[in-house]
Each structure stands twice: as C-alpha cells, then as structure tokens.
Design a protein around this motif. Structure first.
Motif, PDB file in Angstrom:
ATOM      1  N   SER A  80      49.063  19.931 -57.850  1.00  0.00           N
ATOM      2  CA  SER A  80      48.137  19.017 -57.204  1.00  0.00           C
ATOM      3  C   SER A  80      47.932  19.451 -55.773  1.00  0.00           C
ATOM      4  CB  SER A  80      48.696  17.592 -57.263  1.00  0.00           C
ATOM      5  OG  SER A  80      47.773  16.661 -56.758  1.00  0.00           O
ATOM      6  N   THR A  81      47.117  18.713 -55.046  1.00  0.00           N
ATOM      7  CA  THR A  81      46.906  19.010 -53.648  1.00  0.00           C
ATOM      8  C   THR A  81      48.214  18.859 -52.871  1.00  0.00           C
ATOM      9  OG1 THR A  81      45.588  18.436 -51.705  1.00  0.00           O
ATOM     10  CG2 THR A  81      46.301  16.620 -53.096  1.00  0.00           C
ATOM     11  N   THR A  82      48.313  19.520 -51.733  1.00  0.00           N
ATOM     12  CA  THR A  82      49.490  19.404 -50.884  1.00  0.00           C
ATOM     13  C   THR A  82      49.682  17.934 -50.489  1.00  0.00           C
ATOM     14  OG1 THR A  82      49.045  21.611 -50.018  1.00  0.00           O
ATOM     15  CG2 THR A  82      50.587  20.232 -48.786  1.00  0.00           C
ATOM     16  N   ALA A  83      50.896  17.406 -50.706  1.00  0.00           N
ATOM     17  CA  ALA A  83      51.127  15.979 -50.461  1.00  0.00           C
ATOM     18  C   ALA A  83      50.924  15.629 -48.993  1.00  0.00           C
ATOM     19  CB  ALA A  83      52.539  15.602 -50.920  1.00  0.00           C
ATOM     20  N   LEU A  84      51.668  16.278 -48.115  1.00  0.00           N
ATOM     21  CA  LEU A  84      51.548  16.056 -46.682  1.00  0.00           C
ATOM     22  C   LEU A  84      51.770  17.387 -45.965  1.00  0.00           C
ATOM     23  CD1 LEU A  84      53.610  12.765 -46.178  1.00  0.00           C
ATOM     24  CD2 LEU A  84      51.132  12.993 -45.951  1.00  0.00           C
ATOM     25  N   TRP A  87      42.074   6.716 -41.394  1.00  0.00           N
ATOM     26  CA  TRP A  87      41.873   7.445 -42.650  1.00  0.00           C
ATOM     27  C   TRP A  87      41.898   8.949 -42.405  1.00  0.00           C
ATOM     28  CZ3 TRP A  87      41.471   5.533 -47.592  1.00  0.00           C
ATOM     29  CH2 TRP A  87      41.287   4.152 -47.719  1.00  0.00           C
ATOM     30  N   ASN A  88      42.414   9.688 -43.390  1.00  0.00           N
ATOM     31  CA  ASN A  88      42.315  11.142 -43.409  1.00  0.00           C
ATOM     32  C   ASN A  88      41.642  11.560 -44.716  1.00  0.00           C
ATOM     33  OD1 ASN A  88      43.606  11.586 -40.951  1.00  0.00           O
ATOM     34  ND2 ASN A  88      45.637  11.684 -41.886  1.00  0.00           N
ATOM     35  N   TYR A  89      40.690  12.478 -44.628  1.00  0.00           N
ATOM     36  CA  TYR A  89      39.989  13.000 -45.804  1.00  0.00           C
ATOM     37  C   TYR A  89      40.198  14.515 -45.841  1.00  0.00           C
ATOM     38  CZ  TYR A  89      37.673   8.487 -45.289  1.00  0.00           C
ATOM     39  OH  TYR A  89      37.412   7.140 -45.142  1.00  0.00           O
ATOM     40  N   THR A  90      40.732  15.012 -46.935  1.00  0.00           N
ATOM     41  CA  THR A  90      41.118  16.419 -47.011  1.00  0.00           C
ATOM     42  C   THR A  90      40.444  17.108 -48.189  1.00  0.00           C
ATOM     43  OG1 THR A  90      43.284  15.977 -46.014  1.00  0.00           O
ATOM     44  CG2 THR A  90      43.062  18.023 -47.252  1.00  0.00           C
ATOM     45  N   ILE A  91      39.953  18.317 -47.948  1.00  0.00           N
ATOM     46  CA  ILE A  91      39.498  19.212 -49.005  1.00  0.00           C
ATOM     47  C   ILE A  91      40.386  20.446 -48.955  1.00  0.00           C
ATOM     48  CG2 ILE A  91      37.711  20.209 -47.507  1.00  0.00           C
ATOM     49  CD1 ILE A  91      36.071  20.694 -50.087  1.00  0.00           C
ATOM     50  N   GLU A  92      40.832  20.894 -50.102  1.00  0.00           N
ATOM     51  CA  GLU A  92      41.793  21.990 -50.157  1.00  0.00           C
ATOM     52  C   GLU A  92      41.510  22.883 -51.351  1.00  0.00           C
ATOM     53  OE1 GLU A  92      46.429  21.935 -49.312  1.00  0.00           O
ATOM     54  OE2 GLU A  92      46.046  21.369 -51.403  1.00  0.00           O
ATOM     55  N   THR A  93      41.708  24.186 -51.165  1.00  0.00           N
ATOM     56  CA  THR A  93      41.631  25.120 -52.272  1.00  0.00           C
ATOM     57  C   THR A  93      42.967  25.844 -52.394  1.00  0.00           C
ATOM     58  OG1 THR A  93      40.407  26.982 -53.229  1.00  0.00           O
ATOM     59  CG2 THR A  93      40.683  26.983 -50.837  1.00  0.00           C
ATOM     60  N   LYS A  94      43.330  26.185 -53.634  1.00  0.00           N
ATOM     61  CA  LYS A  94      44.586  26.882 -53.902  1.00  0.00           C
ATOM     62  C   LYS A  94      44.343  28.055 -54.846  1.00  0.00           C
ATOM     63  CE  LYS A  94      48.265  23.416 -53.413  1.00  0.00           C
ATOM     64  NZ  LYS A  94      49.413  22.771 -54.094  1.00  0.00           N
ATOM     65  N   LEU A 118      40.646  23.405 -56.769  1.00  0.00           N
ATOM     66  CA  LEU A 118      39.886  22.662 -55.756  1.00  0.00           C
ATOM     67  C   LEU A 118      40.327  21.207 -55.798  1.00  0.00           C
ATOM     68  CD1 LEU A 118      37.612  22.698 -53.626  1.00  0.00           C
ATOM     69  CD2 LEU A 118      36.020  22.118 -55.477  1.00  0.00           C
ATOM     70  N   TYR A 119      40.600  20.610 -54.619  1.00  0.00           N
ATOM     71  CA  TYR A 119      41.189  19.273 -54.547  1.00  0.00           C
ATOM     72  C   TYR A 119      40.553  18.465 -53.421  1.00  0.00           C
ATOM     73  CZ  TYR A 119      44.794  21.855 -57.048  1.00  0.00           C
ATOM     74  OH  TYR A 119      45.451  22.668 -57.930  1.00  0.00           O
ATOM     75  N   LEU A 120      40.449  17.158 -53.630  1.00  0.00           N
ATOM     76  CA  LEU A 120      40.017  16.208 -52.628  1.00  0.00           C
ATOM     77  C   LEU A 120      41.053  15.096 -52.536  1.00  0.00           C
ATOM     78  CD1 LEU A 120      36.249  15.825 -53.656  1.00  0.00           C
ATOM     79  CD2 LEU A 120      37.151  17.229 -51.787  1.00  0.00           C
TER      80      LEU A 120
END
Length: 220
Positions: free
Chosen positions: A13-17, A179-186, A212-214
């Motif tokens: 999954s996306t990076t937790a923190l 709020w924090n909104y994150t887009i991440e690719t791995k 790809l993660y949101l």
C-alpha cells in the motif's frame, strides 16, 4: 517466488507515514490504489484500500495502525502495526530522514493460515515552499520500502530463495492546516520476475510492478 511476489503486490500500500506527527497529535486517514495492471489494454491501479490511525508519542516519534480493508473483504484479515522515527528534520532545501518499522499480520480464513511479515521503510524528504499562515509547506519524499519473508519454504513446499523484496517510492504531499493529500508512485519488487503470475502487472523491465496511490489524512 511467484507466490511471495503475489502476496507483496496484493498487500503493498502507500507509505503509511513519512514524517511523525507532533507530540499528542492524532491522525486518521484513508488510502486507495495499488500495483498497476493491464486491463483491456489500459494501465489501471488495483483498487486496494486501507484505513489508518496514528498518534504522536513525541515530536520525533509516532505510532500507527492500519487496517487493509480490501483484503479483509476477500477473506484475508490484514493489520499493519508500526511507527515512524525522524532522525533529521528538513530545513529549507536540506532533506530530512526517517525510518518506519512495521509488522504485517495476515490471516487467510480460507486456508486457516496466519502470516507475519516485517517491513522497514527508509524515507528522505524536503519542504516545497515555505507555507503561509496556518498552512504548512508541501512535502516531496522518496525512499525504499523493505519487505521481508521470514519463512524458508513457500507455496507447495518450494524453497524460499528470496527473503528481501524492496519497493522504491516517490511521492508528493499537498499540506493544509488540518488535511494532507498525498499522491505516490512505487516500483514494487523490481528485481523479481512477474512472468508466472495470473495477473498481468505493469513494469518497465518485467520485474515486480509499478504502483499508483492516493491518500488523505486528517490531523487532530
């Protein structure tokens, strides 16, 4: 090896923190996305979801728990417990550094099998902009997620030859006061072949999969 790669691709999954919360802060969040697959000729991220709860234990240390909800819907209970420790805070263009150890507990109700997978994330990050008023600066991050397989045998009694599967990630967080909104690719498990898997994962080299993660996180 194909079975282990399937597990990490399905559970990744996306990076937790990336950075810890402030002391005594709480955060709740949700994430969606996953490894990219070819669906009718188009690249599509798998719709994996999760729910996160985190608590700041100190300004440099945070504990978190995440329930992977999609896997639970399909009969695999998956709970992630861990923390993040900041060793160096970012300042202007000097990057910060954190480590995030965690454990993934999985229970497959169909096979009655319990599994435990350790994970260690190494993250570096820097501020983008200076923020304004109550708005903090945005955050650009990169790093490597290290997933470990402790078993010596895999599916059907096969010898488990690879016990470390890395995933390299890059992400951007749009920060707001609450709020924090994150887009991440791995790039997940890039050194492991994905040719013997049922799902057609997308990768530039035929190893692992791009993801790809949101995610959205509310700070209290």
């Amino acid at each position: 090896m194909a079975a282990l790669l399937g597990i990490i691709l399905a559970g990744c999954s996306t990076t937790a923190l990336v950075r810890p919360l402030k002391n005594r802060q709480w955060a709740v969040g949700a994430n969606a996305g996953g490894p990219m697959i070819a669906y009718k000729g188009a690249p599509v991220p798998t719709p994996l979801t999760g729910i996160l709860v985190a608590r700041g234990l100190a300004d440099s240390t945070t504990a978190f728990a995440r329930l992977h909800t999609t896997s639970a819907l399909f009969g695999v209970a998956h709970l992630e417990l861990g923390g993040v420790k900041e060793w160096k805070a970012p300042a202007k263009w000097r990057p910060g550094f954190s480590t995030a150890p965690s454990f993934h507990f999985m229970f497959d109700k169909w096979k009655g099998r319990a599994s435990l997978y350790p994970q260690l994330d190494l993250n570096t990050y820097c501020f983008i902009g200076e923020g304004r008023g109550a708005k903090p600066p945005d955050l650009l991050h990169a790093g490597v997620c290290n997933w470990f397989e402790p078993r010596s045998t895999g599916a059907e009694g096969r010898t488990q030859r690879r016990h470390w599967l890395p995933a390299f990630h890059v992400g951007y967080t749009m920060a707001r006061p609450k709020w924090n909104y994150t887009i991440e690719t791995k790039w997940i498990a890039p050194f492991t072949s994905n040719e013997k898997l049922v799902v057609d994962y997308i990768s530039p080299t035929g190893g692992g999969s791009l993801g790809l993660y949101l995610s959205a996180t509310r700070i209290f």
